[in-house]
Design a protein around this motif. Structure first.
Motif, PDB file in Angstrom:
ATOM      1  N   VAL A  32       1.248  -9.264  -8.507  1.00  0.00           N
ATOM      2  CA  VAL A  32      -0.199  -9.117  -8.669  1.00  0.00           C
ATOM      3  C   VAL A  32      -0.756  -8.061  -7.721  1.00  0.00           C
ATOM      4  CG1 VAL A  32      -0.547 -11.466  -9.516  1.00  0.00           C
ATOM      5  CG2 VAL A  32      -0.639 -11.031  -7.058  1.00  0.00           C
ATOM      6  N   VAL A  33      -1.877  -7.486  -8.168  1.00  0.00           N
ATOM      7  CA  VAL A  33      -2.654  -6.561  -7.347  1.00  0.00           C
ATOM      8  C   VAL A  33      -4.124  -6.949  -7.478  1.00  0.00           C
ATOM      9  CG1 VAL A  33      -1.025  -4.634  -7.524  1.00  0.00           C
ATOM     10  CG2 VAL A  33      -2.852  -4.870  -9.216  1.00  0.00           C
ATOM     11  N   ASN A  34      -4.941  -6.258  -6.729  1.00  0.00           N
ATOM     12  CA  ASN A  34      -6.387  -6.459  -6.796  1.00  0.00           C
ATOM     13  C   ASN A  34      -6.891  -6.016  -8.177  1.00  0.00           C
ATOM     14  OD1 ASN A  34      -9.259  -5.502  -6.517  1.00  0.00           O
ATOM     15  ND2 ASN A  34      -8.939  -6.326  -4.454  1.00  0.00           N
ATOM     16  N   PRO A  35      -7.830  -6.716  -8.763  1.00  0.00           N
ATOM     17  CA  PRO A  35      -8.354  -6.316 -10.079  1.00  0.00           C
ATOM     18  C   PRO A  35      -8.927  -4.899 -10.094  1.00  0.00           C
ATOM     19  CG  PRO A  35      -9.048  -8.544  -9.575  1.00  0.00           C
ATOM     20  CD  PRO A  35      -8.392  -7.999  -8.339  1.00  0.00           C
ATOM     21  N   GLN A  36      -9.362  -4.398  -8.942  1.00  0.00           N
ATOM     22  CA  GLN A  36      -9.919  -3.043  -8.869  1.00  0.00           C
ATOM     23  C   GLN A  36      -8.828  -1.964  -8.782  1.00  0.00           C
ATOM     24  OE1 GLN A  36     -13.206  -2.681  -9.258  1.00  0.00           O
ATOM     25  NE2 GLN A  36     -13.202  -4.899  -9.478  1.00  0.00           N
ATOM     26  N   ASN A  37      -7.603  -2.362  -8.560  1.00  0.00           N
ATOM     27  CA  ASN A  37      -6.499  -1.412  -8.465  1.00  0.00           C
ATOM     28  C   ASN A  37      -6.253  -0.808  -9.846  1.00  0.00           C
ATOM     29  OD1 ASN A  37      -3.691  -0.411  -8.502  1.00  0.00           O
ATOM     30  ND2 ASN A  37      -3.640  -1.235  -6.423  1.00  0.00           N
ATOM     31  N   PRO A  38      -6.088   0.517  -9.954  1.00  0.00           N
ATOM     32  CA  PRO A  38      -5.891   1.137 -11.268  1.00  0.00           C
ATOM     33  C   PRO A  38      -4.552   0.818 -11.931  1.00  0.00           C
ATOM     34  CG  PRO A  38      -5.751   2.783  -9.526  1.00  0.00           C
ATOM     35  CD  PRO A  38      -6.182   1.497  -8.885  1.00  0.00           C
ATOM     36  N   ALA A  39      -3.596   0.296 -11.205  1.00  0.00           N
ATOM     37  CA  ALA A  39      -2.292  -0.032 -11.807  1.00  0.00           C
ATOM     38  C   ALA A  39      -2.474  -1.107 -12.867  1.00  0.00           C
ATOM     39  CB  ALA A  39      -1.329  -0.512 -10.733  1.00  0.00           C
ATOM     40  N   THR A  40      -1.818  -0.914 -14.010  1.00  0.00           N
ATOM     41  CA  THR A  40      -1.915  -1.897 -15.094  1.00  0.00           C
ATOM     42  C   THR A  40      -0.580  -2.556 -15.417  1.00  0.00           C
ATOM     43  OG1 THR A  40      -1.604  -0.157 -16.729  1.00  0.00           O
ATOM     44  CG2 THR A  40      -3.882  -0.758 -16.183  1.00  0.00           C
ATOM     45  N   LYS A  41       0.493  -1.846 -15.146  1.00  0.00           N
ATOM     46  CA  LYS A  41       1.806  -2.388 -15.443  1.00  0.00           C
ATOM     47  C   LYS A  41       2.828  -1.759 -14.505  1.00  0.00           C
ATOM     48  CE  LYS A  41       5.074  -3.264 -19.099  1.00  0.00           C
ATOM     49  NZ  LYS A  41       5.402  -3.246 -20.480  1.00  0.00           N
ATOM     50  N   MET A  42       3.810  -2.571 -14.137  1.00  0.00           N
ATOM     51  CA  MET A  42       4.855  -2.085 -13.253  1.00  0.00           C
ATOM     52  C   MET A  42       6.127  -2.857 -13.571  1.00  0.00           C
ATOM     53  SD  MET A  42       4.744  -2.014  -9.069  1.00  0.00           S
ATOM     54  CE  MET A  42       3.252  -1.039  -9.033  1.00  0.00           C
ATOM     55  N   PHE A  43       7.233  -2.157 -13.579  1.00  0.00           N
ATOM     56  CA  PHE A  43       8.501  -2.838 -13.742  1.00  0.00           C
ATOM     57  C   PHE A  43       8.866  -3.481 -12.411  1.00  0.00           C
ATOM     58  CE2 PHE A  43       8.770   0.514 -16.988  1.00  0.00           C
ATOM     59  CZ  PHE A  43       8.979  -0.287 -18.102  1.00  0.00           C
ATOM     60  N   SER A 107       0.721 -19.294  -2.166  1.00  0.00           N
ATOM     61  CA  SER A 107       0.245 -18.356  -3.182  1.00  0.00           C
ATOM     62  C   SER A 107      -1.269 -18.188  -3.102  1.00  0.00           C
ATOM     63  CB  SER A 107       0.659 -18.841  -4.573  1.00  0.00           C
ATOM     64  OG  SER A 107       2.051 -18.723  -4.734  1.00  0.00           O
ATOM     65  N   ASP A 108      -1.993 -19.222  -2.727  1.00  0.00           N
ATOM     66  CA  ASP A 108      -3.443 -19.104  -2.571  1.00  0.00           C
ATOM     67  C   ASP A 108      -3.791 -18.090  -1.483  1.00  0.00           C
ATOM     68  OD1 ASP A 108      -4.082 -20.860  -4.600  1.00  0.00           O
ATOM     69  OD2 ASP A 108      -4.236 -22.597  -3.267  1.00  0.00           O
ATOM     70  N   GLN A 109      -3.040 -18.109  -0.390  1.00  0.00           N
ATOM     71  CA  GLN A 109      -3.296 -17.150   0.684  1.00  0.00           C
ATOM     72  C   GLN A 109      -2.911 -15.728   0.254  1.00  0.00           C
ATOM     73  OE1 GLN A 109      -1.286 -18.677   4.149  1.00  0.00           O
ATOM     74  NE2 GLN A 109      -2.982 -20.057   4.648  1.00  0.00           N
ATOM     75  N   VAL A 110      -1.841 -15.606  -0.546  1.00  0.00           N
ATOM     76  CA  VAL A 110      -1.457 -14.290  -1.065  1.00  0.00           C
ATOM     77  C   VAL A 110      -2.565 -13.775  -1.989  1.00  0.00           C
ATOM     78  CG1 VAL A 110       0.165 -13.066  -2.572  1.00  0.00           C
ATOM     79  CG2 VAL A 110       1.024 -14.623  -0.815  1.00  0.00           C
ATOM     80  N   LYS A 111      -3.077 -14.643  -2.859  1.00  0.00           N
ATOM     81  CA  LYS A 111      -4.161 -14.229  -3.758  1.00  0.00           C
ATOM     82  C   LYS A 111      -5.376 -13.769  -2.965  1.00  0.00           C
ATOM     83  CE  LYS A 111      -4.651 -17.897  -6.275  1.00  0.00           C
ATOM     84  NZ  LYS A 111      -5.048 -18.873  -7.299  1.00  0.00           N
ATOM     85  N   LYS A 112      -5.701 -14.469  -1.903  1.00  0.00           N
ATOM     86  CA  LYS A 112      -6.847 -14.103  -1.068  1.00  0.00           C
ATOM     87  C   LYS A 112      -6.630 -12.723  -0.445  1.00  0.00           C
ATOM     88  CE  LYS A 112      -9.861 -16.097   2.509  1.00  0.00           C
ATOM     89  NZ  LYS A 112     -10.029 -15.010   3.414  1.00  0.00           N
TER      90      LYS A 112
END
Length: 140
Positions: A32-43, A107-112
């Motif tokens: 996962v990345v931040n929703p504002q990050n332009p990346a959409t897909k990554m292998f 995972s909650d802390q990673v999401k934060k």
């Protein structure tokens, strides 16, 4: 006597397998990345370079040491054992070329952490995904 011991061992193994205790594998991991990050897909192999110090384009964050999700991520995405990853980061730190990923206990802390910084990349269980993060890779 040996037959009884073997039978008990065999039955105990079968019970553990049925309960899923013998294999603590997660169903699916996601990167996962931040929703504002332009990346959409990554292998997953592309993501591995960030977690092994091969690129500084993203700032990786890690799960807690000795956590099952971390071991599974290392095995499936980095294709390494935790000791191998630690050795790689020890070399990078020793040569002054970088710092290992910051660790979070859940995972909650990673999401934060991911939601607070557009350049952070992390991994969590698929079931933990919400709108604070954007999935760029699924690791079956």
């Amino acid at each position: 006597m040996k037959r009884k011991i073997f039978l008990r061992f065999f039955l105990a193994t079968q019970v553990l397998l049925l309960l899923g205790i013998a294999s603590p594998a997660f169903a699916e991991l996601v990167i996962v990345v931040n929703p504002q990050n332009p990346a959409t897909k990554m292998f997953p192999a592309q993501a591995a370079q960030f977690f092994l110090g091969g690129s500084v384009l993203f700032t990786p964050v890690d799960q807690a040491e000795n956590s099952p999700i971390r071991a599974e991520f290392y095995k499936k995405v980095l294709e390494k054992e935790p000791a191998q990853v630690q050795a790689i980061w020890s070399r990078i730190v020793f040569t002054g070329k970088g710092k290992p990923p910051k660790e979070y206990k859940s995972s909650d802390q990673v999401k934060k952490a991911v939601s607070e910084n557009v350049n952070v990349i992390g991994y969590i269980e698929k079931s933990a995904v919400d709108d604070t993060v954007k999935v760029i890779a699924i690791v079956p």
